[in-house]
Design a protein around this motif. Sequence first.
Motif, PDB file in Angstrom:
ATOM      1  N   ILE A   1      51.653  22.593 -12.107  1.00 54.34           N
ATOM      2  CA  ILE A   1      51.408  23.058 -13.478  1.00 54.34           C
ATOM      3  C   ILE A   1      50.105  23.843 -13.510  1.00 54.34           C
ATOM      4  N   SER A   2      50.154  25.052 -14.055  1.00 55.33           N
ATOM      5  CA  SER A   2      48.933  25.862 -14.132  1.00 55.33           C
ATOM      6  C   SER A   2      49.086  26.944 -15.192  1.00 55.33           C
ATOM      7  N   GLN A   3      48.116  27.037 -16.089  1.00 59.45           N
ATOM      8  CA  GLN A   3      48.124  28.117 -17.072  1.00 59.45           C
ATOM      9  C   GLN A   3      47.974  29.450 -16.365  1.00 59.45           C
ATOM     10  N   SER A   4      46.897  29.558 -15.594  1.00 58.94           N
ATOM     11  CA  SER A   4      46.553  30.848 -14.976  1.00 58.94           C
ATOM     12  C   SER A   4      47.465  31.199 -13.819  1.00 58.94           C
ATOM     13  N   GLY A   5      47.965  30.167 -13.146  1.00 61.21           N
ATOM     14  CA  GLY A   5      48.736  30.420 -11.927  1.00 61.21           C
ATOM     15  C   GLY A   5      47.846  30.858 -10.773  1.00 61.21           C
TER      16      GLY A   5
ATOM     17  N   SER B   1      45.873  20.824 -17.267  1.00 62.93           N
ATOM     18  CA  SER B   1      47.233  20.864 -16.720  1.00 62.93           C
ATOM     19  C   SER B   1      47.560  19.536 -16.047  1.00 62.93           C
TER      20      SER B   1
ATOM     21  N   THR C   1      41.657  25.329 -22.906  1.00 64.86           N
ATOM     22  CA  THR C   1      43.079  25.602 -23.114  1.00 64.86           C
ATOM     23  C   THR C   1      43.615  24.819 -24.313  1.00 64.86           C
TER      24      THR C   1
ATOM     25  N   CYS D   1      45.341  20.709 -12.111  1.00 66.47           N
ATOM     26  CA  CYS D   1      43.912  20.444 -12.324  1.00 66.47           C
ATOM     27  C   CYS D   1      43.617  20.449 -13.831  1.00 66.47           C
ATOM     28  N   GLY D   2      42.550  19.757 -14.209  1.00 68.57           N
ATOM     29  CA  GLY D   2      42.043  19.813 -15.586  1.00 68.57           C
ATOM     30  C   GLY D   2      43.102  19.448 -16.606  1.00 68.57           C
TER      31      GLY D   2
ATOM     32  N   GLN E   1      52.955  23.743 -22.020  1.00 68.80           N
ATOM     33  CA  GLN E   1      53.237  23.089 -20.721  1.00 68.80           C
ATOM     34  C   GLN E   1      53.927  21.741 -20.962  1.00 68.80           C
TER      35      GLN E   1
ATOM     36  N   VAL F   1      39.772  28.977 -12.198  1.00 70.97           N
ATOM     37  CA  VAL F   1      38.864  28.493 -11.149  1.00 70.97           C
ATOM     38  C   VAL F   1      39.442  28.879  -9.791  1.00 70.97           C
TER      39      VAL F   1
ATOM     40  N   THR G   1      44.705  28.884 -10.008  1.00 79.05           N
ATOM     41  CA  THR G   1      43.719  27.854  -9.670  1.00 79.05           C
ATOM     42  C   THR G   1      43.807  27.536  -8.172  1.00 79.05           C
TER      43      THR G   1
ATOM     44  N   VAL H   1      38.182  29.638 -22.887  1.00 80.06           N
ATOM     45  CA  VAL H   1      38.125  28.819 -21.672  1.00 80.06           C
ATOM     46  C   VAL H   1      38.847  27.485 -21.896  1.00 80.06           C
TER      47      VAL H   1
ATOM     48  N   LYS I   1      38.454  18.199 -23.947  1.00 85.28           N
ATOM     49  CA  LYS I   1      38.229  19.278 -24.920  1.00 85.28           C
ATOM     50  C   LYS I   1      36.835  19.158 -25.520  1.00 85.28           C
TER      51      LYS I   1
HETATM   52  C1  AGP Z   1      40.856  23.081 -19.858  1.00 87.49           C
HETATM   53  O1  AGP Z   1      40.445  23.329 -21.144  1.00 87.49           O
HETATM   54  C2  AGP Z   1      40.103  23.756 -18.795  1.00 87.49           C
HETATM   55  N1  AGP Z   1      39.806  25.091 -19.070  1.00 87.49           N
HETATM   56  C3  AGP Z   1      40.548  23.453 -17.369  1.00 87.49           C
HETATM   57  O2  AGP Z   1      40.532  22.065 -17.210  1.00 87.49           O
HETATM   58  C4  AGP Z   1      41.908  23.999 -16.887  1.00 87.49           C
HETATM   59  O3  AGP Z   1      42.948  23.318 -17.511  1.00 87.49           O
HETATM   60  C5  AGP Z   1      41.971  23.846 -15.350  1.00 87.49           C
HETATM   61  O4  AGP Z   1      40.948  24.607 -14.774  1.00 87.49           O
HETATM   62  C6  AGP Z   1      43.305  24.241 -14.768  1.00 87.49           C
HETATM   63  O5  AGP Z   1      43.590  25.583 -15.005  1.00 87.49           O
HETATM   64  P1  AGP Z   1      45.038  26.176 -14.797  1.00 87.49           P
HETATM   65  O6  AGP Z   1      45.932  25.500 -15.760  1.00 87.49           O
HETATM   66  O7  AGP Z   1      44.883  27.636 -15.061  1.00 87.49           O
HETATM   67  O8  AGP Z   1      45.442  25.884 -13.382  1.00 87.49           O
END
Ligand code: AGP
Length: 613
Positions: A350-354, A307, A404, A304-305, A411, A610, A356, A402, A489
């Motif tokens: 792919i996910s920063q937070s893991g 990622s 990324t 998402c987003g 990533q 999210v 979503t 918020v 961004k």
């Molecule tokens: C990007 O700047 C946002 N904060 C948002 O699009 C984010 O990349 C998206 O919510 C996915 O998050 P994640 O990588 O933690 O899954």
Amino acid sequence: MCGIVGYIGKEQAAPLLLEGLSRLEYRGYDSAGVAVYSQREGRLNVHKAKGRLKILSGLLGGGDAVEGTVGVGHTRWATHGAPSDENSHPQVSRSGKIAVVHNGIIENYGELKAFLQSQGVPFASETDTEVVAHLVEYFQQDGADILTAVGRCLHRIEGAYALGIISADAPDQLIAVRKDSPLILGYGEGCSFLASDVTAILQYTRRVSYMDDGELAVLTRDGIQCYNHLMQPVEKEICAVDWEIGAAEKGGYEHFMFKEIMEQPEALRRAVFPRIRDGEVFLEDFSLPEDYIRSLRNIHIVACGSSYHVGMVGKYNLEKMLRIPVEVSLGSEFRYMDPIVDGKTLVVVISQSGETLDTMAALREARRRGAKILSIVNVVGSSIARESDQVLYTWAGPEIAVATTKAYTTQLAVLNLLGLYLAKVLGSMAAEDRREVLKDFLSLPEKLERVLENKDGIQYFASQYFNRDSVFYIGRNIDYALGLEGSLKLKEISYVHSEAYASGELKHGTISLIEPGALVIALGTCLRLFDKAMSNIVEVKSRGGDVLALTTESRADEMAKTASGVIAIPDAHPMLLPLLGAAPLQLYAYYVALMRGCDIDKPRNLAKSVTVE
Ligand code: AGP
């Protein structure tokens, strides 16, 4: 999104809960609250306030005005019911003896609310969470203890939830429950913690365990006991968190976003250097068998987003490297689209937070269809990491803003490394071609430092254009994918309307929007398509638009003859250029947001993670 902190110990709970909540502010929220049990009064005291945490903290003297050594706290991001004091958490039962904090959504709350109302239970809020407090109390009518009542309640509620529950009748314990929404348990000396995010409790303990779906935990001053959904005791593995507390602090920078932009060269070194040895890629603990890789028919990237934007770049690069089809889907679409995915598909999540939720749901759908899951994740121990067959961590460190930045870049790096690894197994790329990319990979952090040194130049362009109401990002191929990220961004932190288009699409409609005053950010790093990029710039200029262009140092002079302004990045292997091109776009968005007086680290309506659909 919403944040949870809970504490049971010997210290005063309220200051500690407020401090923990302050560490969760980055997740995005609109109100906050705490519930603390007072031994002296024999009751729960609940305090809530709409707005920033400092309002609540001010009301409570930083927590000193609240007495008690056990409590729960919450920052709320409204889903059911507008932000207000009443709708803030903790939500309490009719008697005021049970207080609940909740992340997620109780999907059948309407039906439960109707049932409870038919039993004469009055409701004080519009939230879905309030049903949990009343339901637990309802299930105690026959004298059941709190644990039994919570267990009964879990059989009735549907949806996604992380819950922290405190009862005035059982003040020597806290109850924690997890289903589809993260919850972490913290182990201290004579105290225990619960939190939705490890950053909330990092200054008190580094010993944590991650609750699994369907688990319930009882926290006391002497320790924590976990149970599975059948209420059988389970032993949790206790992990040591090695993140530095300082990594989650601003360290002298005005904003986390700026700090994290500047941290990118170092983050890249961590993500890349240990994975390149003797001109080859080494992926730690890689366990997908080579036969399985050779049997793959396709790759499906889900995210998402931002990622997802990484996945878009990945599609171009992986197809080039592997010569097998690579599809990219949004997590929120994948789960409902009947995707063509089976045992011959590798699904890359792919996910920063893991955490979503849409991405997580897509992962589960892909697994249900027989695919193996490889995830690229930043947060160690997160739900997506734990549910994947193979995890590649990005090692970017805590990302608080918020928007990324360093997670996006790392990533991209890890996805490219994965491509090179798979290409070696598949034999789809000549060894010298792979080595060429890898050689360039090693020079990226230093090149990125040079890009960041030019921040004043980018600030200058921002000062020229920050008041434009609409911005278009155009580019072809991998530049189009990069434009999607640049546009996101800008809009997410500066609230400027912006859109990204594949340059070739201009003539198919978008060009009607180009008139004097329109700003177009033209990405021209894909040098094999440089002439095409130049033509598009001319088209925009001849209709009165301003063009800020991004290209490599070797072509900057040429581009400057046509564009209104040019940002140059060092030349590098074509597949790696987005790793250098993202930073100027991040900085541009940052400076525009700064000049427009926006709340950069906590943009309106947005949450870092999210965890609702
Ligand atoms: C990007 O700047 C946002 N904060 C948002 O699009 C984010 O990349 C998206 O919510 C996915 O998050 P994640 O990588 O933690 O899954």
